[in-house]
Each structure stands twice: as C-alpha cells, then as structure tokens.
Write an enzyme that holds these catalytic residues in place. Structure first.
Site, mmCIF file in Angstrom:
data_model
loop_
_atom_site.group_PDB
_atom_site.id
_atom_site.type_symbol
_atom_site.label_atom_id
_atom_site.label_comp_id
_atom_site.label_asym_id
_atom_site.label_seq_id
_atom_site.Cartn_x
_atom_site.Cartn_y
_atom_site.Cartn_z
ATOM 1 N NE ARG A 233 -1.844 2.065 3.472
ATOM 2 C CZ ARG A 233 -2.290 2.609 4.596
ATOM 3 N NH1 ARG A 233 -3.527 2.374 5.006
ATOM 4 N NH2 ARG A 233 -1.512 3.374 5.339
ATOM 5 C CE1 TYR B 215 -4.465 6.248 8.012
ATOM 6 C CE2 TYR B 215 -4.160 5.910 5.656
ATOM 7 C CZ TYR B 215 -4.250 5.404 6.938
ATOM 8 O OH TYR B 215 -4.097 4.065 7.143
ATOM 9 C CG ASP C 182 -6.850 3.702 3.434
ATOM 10 O OD1 ASP C 182 -7.941 4.220 3.122
ATOM 11 O OD2 ASP C 182 -6.630 3.170 4.540
ATOM 12 C CG HIS D 126 -7.990 7.025 6.220
ATOM 13 N ND1 HIS D 126 -8.256 7.661 7.387
ATOM 14 C CD2 HIS D 126 -7.604 5.776 6.568
ATOM 15 C CE1 HIS D 126 -8.032 6.843 8.402
ATOM 16 N NE2 HIS D 126 -7.642 5.696 7.933
ATOM 17 C CD GLU E 56 -8.111 0.616 3.208
ATOM 18 O OE1 GLU E 56 -7.030 0.206 2.753
ATOM 19 O OE2 GLU E 56 -8.320 0.803 4.409
ATOM 20 C CD GLU F 206 -9.727 1.262 7.927
ATOM 21 O OE1 GLU F 206 -8.946 0.646 7.196
ATOM 22 O OE2 GLU F 206 -9.424 2.302 8.521
ATOM 23 N NE ARG G 280 -9.449 -2.107 4.414
ATOM 24 C CZ ARG G 280 -8.367 -2.567 5.075
ATOM 25 N NH1 ARG G 280 -7.856 -3.734 4.805
ATOM 26 N NH2 ARG G 280 -7.825 -1.821 6.007
ATOM 27 C CG HIS H 74 -8.518 -2.563 9.766
ATOM 28 N ND1 HIS H 74 -9.058 -1.891 10.838
ATOM 29 C CD2 HIS H 74 -7.462 -1.839 9.372
ATOM 30 C CE1 HIS H 74 -8.348 -0.811 11.083
ATOM 31 N NE2 HIS H 74 -7.379 -0.744 10.198
ATOM 32 C CD GLU I 288 -4.201 -2.558 6.903
ATOM 33 O OE1 GLU I 288 -5.341 -2.758 7.372
ATOM 34 O OE2 GLU I 288 -3.731 -1.425 6.750
ATOM 35 C CD1 TRP J 215 -6.818 11.897 9.986
ATOM 36 C CD2 TRP J 215 -7.420 9.890 10.792
ATOM 37 N NE1 TRP J 215 -5.676 11.159 10.154
ATOM 38 C CE2 TRP J 215 -6.018 9.918 10.635
ATOM 39 C CE3 TRP J 215 -8.041 8.735 11.253
ATOM 40 C CZ2 TRP J 215 -5.208 8.828 10.945
ATOM 41 C CZ3 TRP J 215 -7.257 7.653 11.585
ATOM 42 C CH2 TRP J 215 -5.837 7.697 11.434
HETATM 43 O O1 EZ4 Z 1 -6.654 4.351 10.139
HETATM 44 O O2 EZ4 Z 1 -6.205 1.383 12.082
HETATM 45 O O3 EZ4 Z 1 -6.108 0.641 6.373
HETATM 46 N N1 EZ4 Z 1 -5.767 0.964 7.481
HETATM 47 C C1 EZ4 Z 1 -6.169 2.074 8.093
HETATM 48 C C2 EZ4 Z 1 -5.673 2.246 9.510
HETATM 49 C C3 EZ4 Z 1 -6.689 2.961 10.391
HETATM 50 C C4 EZ4 Z 1 -6.363 2.755 11.851
HETATM 51 C C5 EZ4 Z 1 -7.450 3.314 12.741
HETATM 52 O O4 EZ4 Z 1 -7.246 2.970 14.057
HETATM 53 O O5 EZ4 Z 1 -6.888 2.859 7.535
HETATM 54 O O6 EZ4 Z 1 -4.450 2.912 9.515
HETATM 55 CO CO CO Z 2 -7.807 1.926 5.861
#
Ligand code: EZ4
Ligand code: CO
Length: 401
Positions: free
Chosen positions: A149, A161, A209, A211, A235, A261, A282, A311, A338, A401
């Site tokens: 990733r 992030y 990701d 996010h 993702e 996740e 996930r 996750h 992951e 976030w």
């Molecule tokens: O932000 O586990 O794909 N993994 C993620 C992680 C999550 C954290 C949150 O606690 O997006 O890094």
């Molecule tokens: Co993620």
C-alpha cells in the site's frame, strides 16, 4: 457435566500502543483470549466488558458460542455500534480459542480446515514525498512482499493520513490535526501511482487508501484516473454510512474497491455486498463481532464473488492477527490480509505462533488461536490516553480523517 466459565478479566496494556484483551477461564482449566482494542476509545470497551459483560459470562457454558453471541447482541437491546460489537468480538474470539483448545486443534481446523497454506498480505509504504515513499517500496520489495500500500504527502499539505503513523506518536496529547485539499490530492494521486508502477513493474500488487476523504463523484474521478496503473484495490474512497453512494462510484470505474474497516455488523455492508458495489470487504474479527459474525459476512460476500481483505493495522492487536489468519486460512473467499508490524514491546506481552515468511502470512499449528498474554509483562506497560488524528479542510472545516 458441561464446562463453565469461572473468570473473565479485562487486561489493558500499552506496549508501544494501547491494547485491550479479554481473558476467559473455565472450570476445566482452559483459558482463551480475545482482542477488544478500539483505537482512541479503548477504555469505553474495557468498561463495557468489565461492568456489563463479565457478570453475564460467569457460569455460562463456554461451548455455547452462538448462543452467547445472540445473548450479548439481542440481549443488549441497543444493537450494533463499535463499542458493543468490539466487546462482543472479544468474548466470541476468546470462546473460539477455548473451543479449539478443548478440541486439541488449531482454530482453522474447527472452521472447516485449510483452504490454503499461506495468506497473501500487504504492508504499508508511507513517505513524505513520492521519492521517499518509493524508497520504502524498494525496501518492502527486497523483503519479499508481493503487495504494498503506497501513501505519500501531497505537496502543499502539512500532515495527511498515512504519512504520520496514526496513534503511534503523540501519546498523552490531544488529537493532532491534519489538513486536506481534495483538488490537490486528485491531481497528485495519479502522479504517485505512475511513479510507483514504473518503479515496481507489472507483477507487484499496489494498493491505496483514500481514508474516507472524497465525495462520491470525486471518488469516481479518482478511480478512473488510477485505472492505467492497475491497482489491486482502492480503499475507503468515500464514507459508507450511505452505502448507495457507492453505486455512482461503481458505475464509473473498474478500479477494484475495498471498504469496511470501520463497519461493525453485516448490516453495514449488506447493500455493498448484495449489489456488488465493492470487490473486497475489510471488516475485522475485532470490530465486527468476532469469528462468528465475520463468518456470516464472508459467507454473504462469497455468494457475490466478493473476497475478504481484513483490516490489520498495528492498532489491531496480535490476537486479532492470530484470529484473522485462522479465519483466512479456512474460508473459500479469502482475498488479502493487511499486515503492519507491531511495536517491539508487544512481543514481550504477547507470544504468538503465526509468522511472516516470503511475503506470506502463516497461521500456527498449536491448539486454539496460538497466542497467549503474559499478564505480568502487560502490567509493566500502563495505559496512556492516545487519540486518533482529526482532519480539516484548508479553510478550517472539520472533515473526515
Ligand atoms: O486508520 O487502524 O487501512 N488501514 C487504516 C488504519 C486505520 C487505523 C485506525 O485505528 O486505515 O491505519
Ligand atoms: Co484503511
């Protein structure tokens, strides 16, 4: 006479980061553990377990896993939610650990036996710049990984992030704040993946990701713009409280999509699965109701050609990894796992038999989950409050976030 639960303890420890573990003991002298870690809200789950679930567990037959799951889920009246479901997950995982130990089998055997010998996994390459991220990619390639990733800092943004490890820094501080500009990111992401694909060649799997940061049409644009670089998955392109939003994304891109996740029940992904709006689900053992409920989700997904991609960030404890690897070894529709290395101190508190070798993860062969917790060692690492980041648009608006 049936065995019964005689003790259940919540162990909160912070070997490099916070982990919450439930340990259940039976009259026959067996014990099992389950992960109950909800990153940034750890003590809410610890209290839920201690105050509300432990009294219900004492005296129960540990063999009745399904009945206990239903009792804790329906019996709460208040359904779903991350705190409730993480607590139920810990109980469920610990009971599967006990059942497998009672049977003298590694857990994957109880779940139907091996569908595969090892599990494909991906790890993280995070860099402040494209070049920095690609240096990390090179290191992972040399270490033998088959899937990576890639996240990189967006020029003009300070803290986003992936570039700063979540929760690993700033213990005892209030949440750190990131900044976000979607237009900048949408221009940058194809450049990152053009460079990454060029660097690794055709065979390496690349993942990314987003996010939860994009709106549905922005997500569709991103998926399209990344198609030339043949991602394994994209993702969390958009938050999925509104599952229908994924219809628009799906109609406009063939880039494979992974979500889930933050989900905690099958209801969070029902439309995503039955309408075939994603490629990978996930959900994780620790947050989506344990082995019992994750199996229900995976079975539904299998009907629609959707595979798992559980996750496995470092805030999910090694106990969750142990459970995920038995689960992934047994189910027919495993996709990828992951994998993020836990802090070194975690191996002083937990002892496990799963391993990484040649870029693949292997579940162990000892009875149960194959992981134990050393409570004396756990006590040497007291809990410290640690928040996840929050995120704002450059005009100050609070964002995802
Ligand atoms: O932000 O586990 O794909 N993994 C993620 C992680 C999550 C954290 C949150 O606690 O997006 O890094
Ligand atoms: Co993620």
């Amino acid at each position: 006479m049936a065995d019964r639960i005689v003790a259940a303890r919540v162990i909160v420890t912070s070997p490099g980061r916070n982990f919450v573990t439930l340990k259940i003991e039976t009259a026959d002298g067996l014990s099992g553990i389950g992960d109950a870690t909800l990153n940034g809200r750890e003590l809410a789950v610890a209290a839920y377990l201690q105050e509300h679930l432990v009294p219900l567990l004492i005296g129960r037959d540990p063999a009745r896993i399904e009945d206990t799951w239903q009792y804790l889920y329906r019996g709460a009246y208040w359904r779903r939610g991350p705190v409730t479901m993480t607590a139920i997950s810990a109980v469920d995982t610990a009971l599967w650990d006990i059942k497998a130990k009672a049977a003298g089998m590694p857990l994957y055997q109880l779940l139907g036996g091996a569908s595969r010998e090892h599990m494909l996994c991906y790890t993280h390459a995070d860099g402040t710049t494209i070049e920095h991220a690609l240096d990390v990619v090179d290191r992972h390639v040399s270490a033998g990984y088959h899937a990576i990733r890639v996240q990189a800092g967006v020029p003009g943004l300070q803290r986003i992030y992936g570039v700063h490890a979540p929760g690993a820094v700033d213990m005892d501080a209030l949440p750190a704040e990131g900044d976000w500009d979607t237009a900048k990111y949408l221009r940058f992401a194809p450049k990152l993946f053009e460079a990454a694909r060029l660097r690794v060649g055709e065979d390496m799997h690349l993942l990314h990701d987003t996010h939860h940061r994009l709106l549905p049409n922005e997500a569709a644009q991103l998926g399209k713009s990344l198609e030339p670089f043949n991602l394994f998955w994209l993702e969390d392109v958009t938050p999925a409280e509104n599952q229908e939003a994924l219809r628009h994304v799906r109609r406009h891109t063939t880039t494979p999509l992974a979500i889930g996740e933050v989900f905690n029940t099958i209801w969070d992904c029902q439309a995503l699965i039955t309408e075939q709006l994603i490629d990978y689900i996930r959900t994780a053992v620790v947050h989506a109701g344990g082995i019992t409920h994750l199996r229900r989700i995976a079975d539904l997904a299998a009907l629609y050609g959707i595979r798992t991609g559980c996750h496995g960030a470092a805030d999910l404890s090694p106990v969750t990894m142990a459970a995920a690897l038995h689960f992934g070894r047994a189910i027919p529709n495993f996709g990828i796992q992951e994998y993020s290395v836990h802090p070194n101190e975690a191996s002083e508190v937990f002892r496990w038999d799963w391993r990484l070798e040649g870029g693949y993860l292997f579940s162990g062969e000892s009875p149960g989950l194959g992981i134990t917790i050393d409570e004396a060692a756990a006590a040497r690492f007291p809990y410290r409050r640690a928040y996840l980041d929050v995120n704002r648009l450059t005009d100050g608006t609070l964002w995802n976030w």
